[in-house]
Design a protein around this motif. Structure first.
Motif, short mmCIF file in Angstrom:
data_model
loop_
_atom_site.label_atom_id
_atom_site.label_comp_id
_atom_site.label_asym_id
_atom_site.label_seq_id
_atom_site.Cartn_x
_atom_site.Cartn_y
_atom_site.Cartn_z
N ILE A 4 0.87 -1.17 0.00
CA ILE A 4 0.00 0.00 0.00
C ILE A 4 0.90 1.22 0.00
CG2 ILE A 4 -1.84 1.25 1.17
CD1 ILE A 4 -2.62 -1.36 2.53
N SER A 5 1.01 1.86 -1.15
CA SER A 5 1.92 2.99 -1.29
C SER A 5 1.53 4.10 -0.32
CB SER A 5 1.90 3.52 -2.72
OG SER A 5 2.92 4.46 -2.92
N GLY A 6 2.52 4.53 0.47
CA GLY A 6 2.28 5.55 1.47
C GLY A 6 1.93 4.99 2.83
N LYS A 7 1.71 3.67 2.90
CA LYS A 7 1.33 3.04 4.17
C LYS A 7 2.46 2.14 4.68
CE LYS A 7 -1.98 2.55 7.25
NZ LYS A 7 -2.54 3.70 7.98
N ASN A 8 2.89 1.17 3.86
CA ASN A 8 3.98 0.28 4.28
C ASN A 8 5.19 0.37 3.34
OD1 ASN A 8 2.90 -1.00 2.09
ND2 ASN A 8 2.23 -2.83 3.19
N GLY A 9 5.20 1.38 2.50
CA GLY A 9 6.30 1.61 1.58
C GLY A 9 5.86 2.50 0.45
N TRP A 10 6.72 2.64 -0.54
CA TRP A 10 6.41 3.49 -1.69
C TRP A 10 7.04 2.91 -2.95
CZ3 TRP A 10 8.27 5.53 2.93
CH2 TRP A 10 7.42 6.37 3.62
N TYR A 11 6.45 3.26 -4.08
CA TYR A 11 7.09 3.01 -5.36
C TYR A 11 7.95 4.24 -5.66
CZ TYR A 11 4.05 -0.99 -6.02
OH TYR A 11 3.41 -2.20 -5.88
N ALA A 19 4.07 15.27 -4.11
CA ALA A 19 4.70 13.96 -4.24
C ALA A 19 4.29 13.02 -3.12
CB ALA A 19 6.21 14.11 -4.25
N LEU A 20 3.96 11.78 -3.48
CA LEU A 20 3.65 10.74 -2.50
C LEU A 20 4.89 9.97 -2.05
CD1 LEU A 20 1.77 8.90 -0.85
CD2 LEU A 20 1.37 7.59 -2.96
N PRO A 21 5.77 9.51 -2.96
CA PRO A 21 6.89 8.67 -2.51
C PRO A 21 7.74 9.33 -1.41
CG PRO A 21 6.70 8.60 -4.89
CD PRO A 21 5.76 9.66 -4.42
N LEU A 81 2.55 8.68 -8.15
CA LEU A 81 3.51 9.74 -7.89
C LEU A 81 2.96 10.83 -6.98
CD1 LEU A 81 5.16 10.14 -11.42
CD2 LEU A 81 5.95 8.79 -9.46
N GLY A 82 1.64 10.91 -6.86
CA GLY A 82 1.01 11.92 -6.02
C GLY A 82 0.08 11.32 -5.00
N PHE A 83 -0.38 12.16 -4.08
CA PHE A 83 -1.29 11.72 -3.03
C PHE A 83 -2.69 11.48 -3.57
CE2 PHE A 83 1.91 13.04 -0.06
CZ PHE A 83 1.62 12.37 1.12
N GLU A 84 -3.35 10.47 -3.00
CA GLU A 84 -4.75 10.24 -3.32
C GLU A 84 -5.65 10.95 -2.31
OE1 GLU A 84 -7.56 6.35 -3.25
OE2 GLU A 84 -5.97 6.31 -4.77
N LYS A 85 -5.26 10.91 -1.04
CA LYS A 85 -6.04 11.61 -0.02
C LYS A 85 -5.84 13.12 -0.17
CE LYS A 85 -6.08 7.91 3.42
NZ LYS A 85 -5.73 7.51 4.81
N PRO A 86 -6.83 13.91 0.26
CA PRO A 86 -6.75 15.36 0.04
C PRO A 86 -5.64 16.02 0.84
CG PRO A 86 -8.64 14.79 1.42
CD PRO A 86 -8.08 13.50 0.91
#
Length: 344
Positions: free
Chosen positions: A25-32, A213-215, A244-249
């Protein structure tokens, strides 16, 4: 060299022994994590944390006085295509075209980019087409580090440097924070957040995050990313959510063009680069044309799933004066080619 070898070792280890797709889960337990060749590499959260700590330790050990240099280039209608390099120095400002009576925008690029990148020109020209204003394009060379994580490590000190020159302009050249905006794309959005956190002369009027950026950034750690409290009004245009970006606001005013995950006209956009960059195109067009219709949503999940209904909002995406009233999550209609706004 040591830091690069550490980063490469971790990257190779992750590539040779990839984690199972299930449970990522990107942003939760790691990132791409974006790679120099344009690919994405999964890294677990503890690996990223260790790498960032290693980079911080290296900076302390080396004792570099200017490990994250930042440069400022001023454009106005008098020198729209010929930058004046500015420093926090009385003569530098006084001998430039800076005018404290005009609105001021600071524009901050993301990873791999520079002050000469296309996004800066798009946003500069959009603002100068509608207003006499000061456009400071921020150049931070650490954004051009080969390794993305090295650029992430430079985000906080870069934000502090932008805050420092803003405080200087307020305290010594009568710049008003009430007519000052900071606009950042990708990693630059988080630089803008750290800028807002560190301005000492007051609070910025507005920050605009263009697909922040999310990562390497977590939604549940708002003090370590751009968040809605970093200025009186924080807005976000989110176009590559979950990659590459956030999904949550991210912003008080969060806009989701085409649902915020992928953008029309970005075919075969496997890594999300096209959708990620589209936020800059949308913003520049919005400043000039105010032509992006929006529908207010109950929450971001409705926006992502395109389940928003009701009348079009009076608040169009990117509108210059939205800070006066816009608040919430919005689905935005967009086209696959310019003009992207849909106000038919």
């Amino acid at each position: 060299m040591k830091v690069f070898l550490v980063l490469t070792t971790f990257a190779l280890a992750a590539a040779v022994n990839p984690l199972e797709d299930d449970g990522r889960i990107s942003g939760k337990n790691g990132w791409y994590i974006p790679q120099p060749d344009g690919s994405l590499l999964w890294m677990a959260i503890d690996v990223v944390t260790n790498l960032l700590a290693e980079l911080a330790n290296q900076a302390i050990i080396l004792g570099l006085p200017n490990d994250s240099p930042v440069y400022f280039y001023l454009y106005t209608r008098k020198n729209q295509y010929s930058a004046q390099q500015i420093t926090a120095d009385y003569d530098s400002i006084s001998n430039s075209n800076f005018n404290a009576e005009h609105p001021t925008c600071f524009v901050i690029h993301g990873w791999t980019q520079s002050y000469e990148s296309e996004m800066n020109g798009l946003i500069r020209d959009a603002w100068l087409s509608i207003s006499e204003c000061n456009i400071f394009v921020v150049d931070w060379p650490r954004a051009r580090s080969v390794e993305y994580i090295s650029s992430v490590a430079a985000v906080p000190p870069t934000g502090k440097e932008v805050a420092r020159i803003i405080d200087y302009l307020v305290n010594n050249h009568a710049m008003s924070l009430e007519i000052t905006r900071v606009i950042g794309h990708s990693l630059g959005a988080h630089v803008a957040g750290y800028c807002g956190k560190n301005v000492c002369s007051g609070m910025l009027q507005e920050i605009c995050g263009l697909d922040p950026a999310l990562p390497c950034f977590s939604f549940d750690k708002p003090n370590e990313r751009l968040n809605e409290n970093d200025a009186y009004y924080v807005k976000s245009i989110q176009t590559c959510g979950g990659r590459l970006g956030f999904e949550k606001p991210i912003g008080k005013d969060a806009r989701y063009p085409n649902g915020g995950k992928e953008q029309p006209g970005c075919e075969l956009d496997l890594t999300g680069r096209c959708s990620h960059a589209r936020s800059c195109d949308y913003y520049a067009e919005a400043v000039q044309g105010n032509n992006f219709r929006s529908i207010r949503c109950n929450d971001y999940e409705d926006a992502v799933n395109k389940n928003c209904s009701g009348p079009y909002s009076d608040d169009k995406m990117g509108a210059v004066n939205n800070y006066e009233f816009a608040n919430g999550v919005f689905y935005v209609l967009v086209q696959s080619s310019p003009p992207y706004g849909d106000c038919s």
